[in-house]
Design a protein around this motif. Sequence first.
Motif, PDB file in Angstrom:
ATOM      1  N   MET A   1       7.477-121.991 -64.926  1.00  0.00           N
ATOM      2  CA  MET A   1       5.830-121.582 -64.684  1.00  0.00           C
ATOM      3  C   MET A   1       5.327-123.095 -64.185  1.00  0.00           C
ATOM      4  O   MET A   1       5.755-124.069 -65.359  1.00  0.00           O
ATOM      5  N   ARG A   2       4.583-123.925 -63.338  1.00  0.00           N
ATOM      6  CA  ARG A   2       3.191-124.360 -63.083  1.00  0.00           C
ATOM      7  C   ARG A   2       2.560-124.562 -63.940  1.00  0.00           C
ATOM      8  O   ARG A   2       2.036-123.009 -64.219  1.00  0.00           O
ATOM      9  N   ASP A  29       3.784-114.599 -75.402  1.00  0.00           N
ATOM     10  CA  ASP A  29       4.111-115.805 -75.146  1.00  0.00           C
ATOM     11  C   ASP A  29       3.691-116.823 -73.721  1.00  0.00           C
ATOM     12  O   ASP A  29       3.335-117.749 -73.423  1.00  0.00           O
ATOM     13  N   ARG A  30       3.899-115.438 -72.311  1.00  0.00           N
ATOM     14  CA  ARG A  30       3.252-115.578 -71.499  1.00  0.00           C
ATOM     15  C   ARG A  30       1.981-115.669 -70.812  1.00  0.00           C
ATOM     16  O   ARG A  30       1.383-116.243 -70.794  1.00  0.00           O
ATOM     17  N   LEU A  33       0.959-119.283 -72.637  1.00  0.00           N
ATOM     18  CA  LEU A  33       1.205-120.697 -71.450  1.00  0.00           C
ATOM     19  C   LEU A  33      -0.013-121.171 -70.802  1.00  0.00           C
ATOM     20  O   LEU A  33      -0.119-121.567 -70.353  1.00  0.00           O
ATOM     21  N   PHE A  59       9.428-115.886 -72.249  1.00  0.00           N
ATOM     22  CA  PHE A  59       8.883-117.563 -72.350  1.00  0.00           C
ATOM     23  C   PHE A  59       8.769-118.459 -73.338  1.00  0.00           C
ATOM     24  O   PHE A  59       8.339-119.462 -72.944  1.00  0.00           O
ATOM     25  N   ASP A  61      11.337-120.044 -74.872  1.00  0.00           N
ATOM     26  CA  ASP A  61      11.687-121.026 -74.983  1.00  0.00           C
ATOM     27  C   ASP A  61      11.628-122.338 -73.512  1.00  0.00           C
ATOM     28  O   ASP A  61      10.883-123.434 -74.428  1.00  0.00           O
ATOM     29  N   ARG A  62      10.214-121.272 -73.397  1.00  0.00           N
ATOM     30  CA  ARG A  62       9.415-122.418 -72.206  1.00  0.00           C
ATOM     31  C   ARG A  62       7.957-122.970 -72.630  1.00  0.00           C
ATOM     32  O   ARG A  62       8.109-124.560 -73.404  1.00  0.00           O
ATOM     33  N   ILE A  63       8.025-122.441 -74.187  1.00  0.00           N
ATOM     34  CA  ILE A  63       6.945-123.030 -75.045  1.00  0.00           C
ATOM     35  C   ILE A  63       8.027-123.982 -76.184  1.00  0.00           C
ATOM     36  O   ILE A  63       6.613-125.171 -76.142  1.00  0.00           O
ATOM     37  N   GLU A  65      10.195-125.922 -75.095  1.00  0.00           N
ATOM     38  CA  GLU A  65      10.097-127.077 -74.342  1.00  0.00           C
ATOM     39  C   GLU A  65       8.568-127.813 -74.526  1.00  0.00           C
ATOM     40  O   GLU A  65       9.044-129.554 -74.610  1.00  0.00           O
ATOM     41  N   LEU A  66       7.875-127.671 -74.274  1.00  0.00           N
ATOM     42  CA  LEU A  66       6.250-127.960 -74.255  1.00  0.00           C
ATOM     43  C   LEU A  66       6.881-128.909 -75.851  1.00  0.00           C
ATOM     44  O   LEU A  66       5.392-129.543 -76.599  1.00  0.00           O
ATOM     45  N   ASP A 274       3.858-117.751 -60.798  1.00  0.00           N
ATOM     46  CA  ASP A 274       4.217-118.834 -62.167  1.00  0.00           C
ATOM     47  C   ASP A 274       4.130-119.688 -61.609  1.00  0.00           C
ATOM     48  O   ASP A 274       3.874-120.912 -61.565  1.00  0.00           O
TER      49      ASP A 274
END
Length: 389
Positions: A1-2, A29-30, A33, A59, A61-63, A65-66, A274
């Motif tokens: 996701m950008r 979670d989305r 983001l 999402f 894991d994306r959180i 990663e931040l 995304d």
Amino acid sequence: MRLPDLARASEIGARFGTRASIAFVVNTDRFFLTHRASWARAISAAGGSVTVIAADTGFADRIRELGFEFIPVEMGRESVSPLRASQVAWRLFQTLNKGAYDTVFLVATAAYTLGWFASLTMPSTRFIRVITGAGRALDGRSTLASLIVGSQLRFSARRRNVYSIFQLEQDLDRFLTRKMAVEPRSSVIPGTGIDTRLWNPAPAQRDPSRPQILFASRLFAEKGIGTYLAVARALADKAEFLVAGAPDLGVSTSVRPEDIAEWTGVVTYLGQSDDMLGLLQSADVLLFPSTHPEGTPRVLIEAAACGVAIVANDQPGSRAVVGDSAIFIDGVDEDDWIRATHEVLEHRELRHSLGRSARQYVVEHFDLAQTLTSVLEIAGVPLARKAPQ
């Protein structure tokens, strides 16, 4: 996701200094983001630690990663039972007390209805209710959900450590009248803020011979998908019609997945995007026929920043985003929407003029630096400005 706003958020947050532990309680979670990651990034850049508490829809894991901690909690939606709501409230109560956070953002209806109880046992923690619009639970219908939400808002407003951020002055006035907020602990911040340097027009990506008309929202009736489809059927030979979004099955009026199959040949269905920046930089017109009780819709802010011409339902939130720099339709009469859309399709210069003036309005009122400075100051504990480098 950008996530185009994060670099700018880091720059802004670095001007502040804090060692606070801050939590965001949001529905999914989305949503975090797309709507609050820039706030969290600024806090992190200031030196604070961030925890996100939300439903895990893929999402998480994306959180992480931040650099943020993620704790999965399923909030439930409008159809949640009182028993399930009490279970969620108890889970949030336990989670927030265990985390011993300095500041807690309760974002959207489920979070500030079910998450405020921890303020009773965490008197030194600042709880900030982020009220992004009246929502379905407060749209004037006398339902069990509206009665529960209203009572919890009144109870929580009495707590001296509970604050409120509104997007619209009208919503603040409404809450004050109903004793759901108190003026000394309430503020208006119009939107999440965006990096207007990156959210900008890209005329080279637009094909003047085949304009793109975009609908980008959750797919349930009050968002106006039916009106959009009527316009697409009427004007299919004049433009390409695109739908970005997904059914919101937690809402009783959601589009069903099987309904989408019937749109073939009428619109191009993109699903959830995304890359909203790329999508909007290719679009010529955004239709926003929502009758949902909106705050300041982020998609309107993003579209205006990208110089997209907007045709929108005449709501306070829409006008708060673009001023008079859009074509506003009073109501949901399909013929009115068809005529207005036809007008912007037939007059290219009108599209460009609307896009230019809407962008200027957003640059002046919704730039990320203005928003984050206000958010960090309201968060308070203890976000102190660093000396300039």
